[in-house]
Enzyme design. Structure first.
Site, PDB file in Angstrom:
ATOM      1  N   HIS A 239      35.746  -4.084  20.743  1.00 58.69           N
ATOM      2  CA  HIS A 239      37.196  -3.942  20.854  1.00 58.69           C
ATOM      3  C   HIS A 239      37.522  -3.152  22.104  1.00 58.69           C
ATOM      4  O   HIS A 239      36.781  -2.226  22.452  1.00 58.69           O
ATOM      5  CB  HIS A 239      37.771  -3.222  19.619  1.00 58.69           C
ATOM      6  CG  HIS A 239      39.221  -3.458  19.446  1.00 58.69           C
ATOM      7  ND1 HIS A 239      40.175  -2.694  20.075  1.00 58.69           N
ATOM      8  CD2 HIS A 239      39.883  -4.413  18.756  1.00 58.69           C
ATOM      9  CE1 HIS A 239      41.366  -3.162  19.756  1.00 58.69           C
ATOM     10  NE2 HIS A 239      41.219  -4.208  18.963  1.00 58.69           N
TER      11      HIS A 239
ATOM     12  N   ASP B 205      38.373  -9.310  12.687  1.00 56.88           N
ATOM     13  CA  ASP B 205      38.051 -10.737  12.549  1.00 56.88           C
ATOM     14  C   ASP B 205      36.721 -10.969  11.839  1.00 56.88           C
ATOM     15  O   ASP B 205      36.497 -12.047  11.284  1.00 56.88           O
ATOM     16  CB  ASP B 205      38.031 -11.401  13.932  1.00 56.88           C
ATOM     17  CG  ASP B 205      39.403 -11.390  14.556  1.00 56.88           C
ATOM     18  OD1 ASP B 205      40.372 -11.665  13.834  1.00 56.88           O
ATOM     19  OD2 ASP B 205      39.516 -11.069  15.755  1.00 56.88           O
TER      20      ASP B 205
HETATM   21  N1  COA Z   1      29.047  -9.111  21.982  1.00 57.37           N
HETATM   22  C1  COA Z   1      28.164  -8.723  22.927  1.00 57.37           C
HETATM   23  N2  COA Z   1      28.438  -7.774  23.840  1.00 57.37           N
HETATM   24  C2  COA Z   1      29.644  -7.192  23.772  1.00 57.37           C
HETATM   25  C3  COA Z   1      30.602  -7.516  22.804  1.00 57.37           C
HETATM   26  C4  COA Z   1      30.267  -8.530  21.891  1.00 57.37           C
HETATM   27  N3  COA Z   1      31.129  -8.918  20.960  1.00 57.37           N
HETATM   28  N4  COA Z   1      31.700  -6.767  22.983  1.00 57.37           N
HETATM   29  C5  COA Z   1      31.445  -5.978  24.030  1.00 57.37           C
HETATM   30  N5  COA Z   1      30.217  -6.236  24.528  1.00 57.37           N
HETATM   31  C6  COA Z   1      29.571  -5.619  25.661  1.00 57.37           C
HETATM   32  C7  COA Z   1      30.199  -6.143  26.942  1.00 57.37           C
HETATM   33  O1  COA Z   1      29.587  -7.347  27.369  1.00 57.37           O
HETATM   34  C8  COA Z   1      29.968  -5.008  27.875  1.00 57.37           C
HETATM   35  O2  COA Z   1      28.622  -5.034  28.293  1.00 57.37           O
HETATM   36  P1  COA Z   1      28.234  -4.772  29.833  1.00 57.37           P
HETATM   37  O3  COA Z   1      28.739  -3.382  30.098  1.00 57.37           O
HETATM   38  O4  COA Z   1      26.778  -4.913  29.843  1.00 57.37           O
HETATM   39  O5  COA Z   1      28.975  -5.806  30.603  1.00 57.37           O
HETATM   40  C9  COA Z   1      30.126  -3.791  26.990  1.00 57.37           C
HETATM   41  O6  COA Z   1      29.869  -4.241  25.665  1.00 57.37           O
HETATM   42  C10 COA Z   1      31.476  -3.160  27.030  1.00 57.37           C
HETATM   43  O7  COA Z   1      32.456  -4.127  26.749  1.00 57.37           O
HETATM   44  P2  COA Z   1      33.986  -3.713  26.781  1.00 57.37           P
HETATM   45  O8  COA Z   1      34.365  -3.344  28.163  1.00 57.37           O
HETATM   46  O9  COA Z   1      34.182  -2.710  25.730  1.00 57.37           O
HETATM   47  O10 COA Z   1      34.705  -5.055  26.370  1.00 57.37           O
HETATM   48  P3  COA Z   1      36.208  -5.472  26.698  1.00 57.37           P
HETATM   49  O11 COA Z   1      37.126  -4.372  26.380  1.00 57.37           O
HETATM   50  O12 COA Z   1      36.299  -6.043  28.049  1.00 57.37           O
HETATM   51  O13 COA Z   1      36.391  -6.665  25.667  1.00 57.37           O
HETATM   52  C11 COA Z   1      36.502  -7.738  23.576  1.00 57.37           C
HETATM   53  C12 COA Z   1      36.758  -6.440  24.348  1.00 57.37           C
HETATM   54  C13 COA Z   1      37.109  -7.613  22.189  1.00 57.37           C
HETATM   55  C14 COA Z   1      37.179  -8.917  24.294  1.00 57.37           C
HETATM   56  C15 COA Z   1      34.976  -7.970  23.463  1.00 57.37           C
HETATM   57  O14 COA Z   1      34.408  -6.927  22.715  1.00 57.37           O
HETATM   58  C16 COA Z   1      34.636  -9.311  22.877  1.00 57.37           C
HETATM   59  O15 COA Z   1      34.605 -10.314  23.599  1.00 57.37           O
HETATM   60  N6  COA Z   1      34.378  -9.384  21.536  1.00 57.37           N
HETATM   61  C17 COA Z   1      34.105 -10.646  20.896  1.00 57.37           C
HETATM   62  C18 COA Z   1      35.387 -11.396  20.593  1.00 57.37           C
HETATM   63  C19 COA Z   1      36.170 -10.757  19.484  1.00 57.37           C
HETATM   64  O16 COA Z   1      35.645 -10.435  18.437  1.00 57.37           O
HETATM   65  N7  COA Z   1      37.475 -10.613  19.720  1.00 57.37           N
HETATM   66  C20 COA Z   1      38.394 -10.054  18.756  1.00 57.37           C
HETATM   67  C21 COA Z   1      38.908  -8.730  19.207  1.00 57.37           C
HETATM   68  S1  COA Z   1      39.883  -7.954  17.950  1.00 57.37           S
END
Ligand code: COA
Length: 376
Positions: free
Chosen positions: A262, A313
């Site tokens: 998140h 989710d």
């Molecule tokens: N699976 C694998 N790796 C994940 C991840 C996931 N679901 N969520 C975060 N990460 C990793 C990122 O790739 C990143 O790694 P890196 O530093 O090696 O590139 C690190 O964790 C930090 O990510 P962050 O900057 O916190 O993510 P974000 O704020 O840009 O994106 C989301 C947030 C929600 C879009 C992301 O966590 C995601 O795509 N989750 C899956 C989709 C989902 O469940 N969405 C519903 C949200 S309520």
């Protein structure tokens, strides 16, 4: 040389406006809707009370709730023209595209579309709240090749939705779990879809355009679309004993694991414990035990390996699956809840508006010379 610009990719950490609708506090895993903790709302209220809270600013008294429910129930019917729009869409179109189109069409039917007075905006918000479930259920029936089922006025929103989709109302535990999911999904401050509705509203465009844009944003798998992807992932894994291996392989391949992570919460999503409890109840009621075992297995590995926690989710996906909904209707169900938060933000933005227009750092060519077309 121009000065170095500090671009906040994805607007991370940027405070773009004020809001009185909700607050996420990631430090203590808390989420409040207008000051009320979401867990308490989920345990003590029905979705209609929470809709009232978001739209009107405080929880209703008994008489206020009755009046609000009567109003919502009186607006559930959709026009024959809108019904035929839904049934004329390509059979394979995603239900999110169907509800996005249906909301847009509803705007064309509303002669007050440009009236943004407070009373009329509230009235349009009630119309959307009441009619969106009917639109989704009409599409649900159509995609199954079944007859449209008209809404009933004598049922609360959650029960009426089951009635319109399945022709019957299931056990109270199932209805309650569904209602809780609607409460938890209703509002979450400046998330992508809500921000989209505020951007559109800031141009003084209408609420239907704003909500249509919000639905478009919510559809994406990085946002609301994740609840569908969670279930596809669980079906792909198939067997709860394969959860650990599947997750280790997926992480090695650097796959995005749906339902985890998140932007704001880094130590866990405040809504998850409540939803997990109700998803467990669905497993108890239906006897389908494997999804919760898989849930725990996946969570354990993700937290151990990456310190990344489930978001709402993750429990919502298997809950809706066990309730009997088709997977591609999970995100539309999110819409029938989040319409409350979107509408509250549309009204808040309109009441104290300034057009939202950020800047960008230009990285293209600086000095190009236009040559006549034949000389390029
Ligand atoms: N699976 C694998 N790796 C994940 C991840 C996931 N679901 N969520 C975060 N990460 C990793 C990122 O790739 C990143 O790694 P890196 O530093 O090696 O590139 C690190 O964790 C930090 O990510 P962050 O900057 O916190 O993510 P974000 O704020 O840009 O994106 C989301 C947030 C929600 C879009 C992301 O966590 C995601 O795509 N989750 C899956 C989709 C989902 O469940 N969405 C519903 C949200 S309520």
């Amino acid at each position: 040389m121009s000065a170095k610009v500090n671009v906040k990719k994805g607007l991370e950490g940027v405070v773009v406006d004020q809001t009185g609708v909700s607050k996420v506090n990631p430090e203590i895993n808390a989420l409040v809707y207008r000051g009320y903790p979401v867990q308490d709302l989920a345990e003590n209220c029905c979705f209609e009370e929470v809709a009232y809270l978001l739209l009107k600013g405080d929880l209703p008294r008994v008489d206020q709730l009755k009046e609000f429910e009567d109003l919502e129930r009186s607006r559930r019917n959709i026009s024959p023209a809108l019904q035929s729009v839904i049934t004329s869409l390509p059979a394979k179109c995603h239900p999110m595209d169907a509800v996005r189109t249906a909301v847009s069409f509803q705007g064309t039917e509303d002669s007050r579309i440009l009236d943004d007075s407070k009373e009329i905006q509230f009235d349009k918000a009630i119309d959307l709240l009441a009619k969106i479930p009917t639109m989704i259920a009409a599409d649900f029936r159509h995609k199954k090749g079944r007859e449209y089922i008209a809404p009933r006025k004598d049922l609360p929103m959650a029960e009426n939705f089951f009635h319109m989709c399945f022709g019957e109302v299931p056990a109270p535990e199932i209805v309650r779990a569904f209602d809780v999911s609607l409460i938890l999904y209703a509002e979450h401050s400046f998330n992508a879809s809500t921000f989209a509705t505020r951007v559109i509203t800031s141009t003084t465009s209408d609420i239907y355009s704003a909500v249509t844009g919000g639905i478009g944003a919510l559809k994406g798998p990085l946002h609301g679309g994740a609840n569908e992807q969670v279930m596809h992932m669980m079906l792909e894994i198939g067997d709860e004993n394969k959860a650990e291996d599947w997750m280790m392989t997926a992480l090695k391949e650097k796959r995005k694991i749906m339902g985890f992570g998140h932007r704001v919460y880094k130590k866990g999503d405040s809504r998850v414990p409540t939803m997990r409890k109700y998803t467990q109840k669905m497993a108890d009621v239906t006897g389908e035990k494997k999804w919760m075992k898989m849930y725990d297995g996946l969570e354990k590995v993700m937290v151990r390996e990456k310190n990344i926690y489930p978001n709402l989710d993750f429990p919502a996906g298997p809950a809706y699956y066990m309730m009997g909904f088709e997977i591609d209707f999970f995100t539309p169900i999110f819409v029938m809840s989040r319409i409350t938060g979107w509408s509250a933000h549309v009204m808040e933005q309109a009441a104290n508006n300034r057009i939202i227009r950020p800047l960008s750092e230009y990285t293209g060519d600086l000095e190009q010379t236009v040559k006549p077309v034949g000389e390029r």
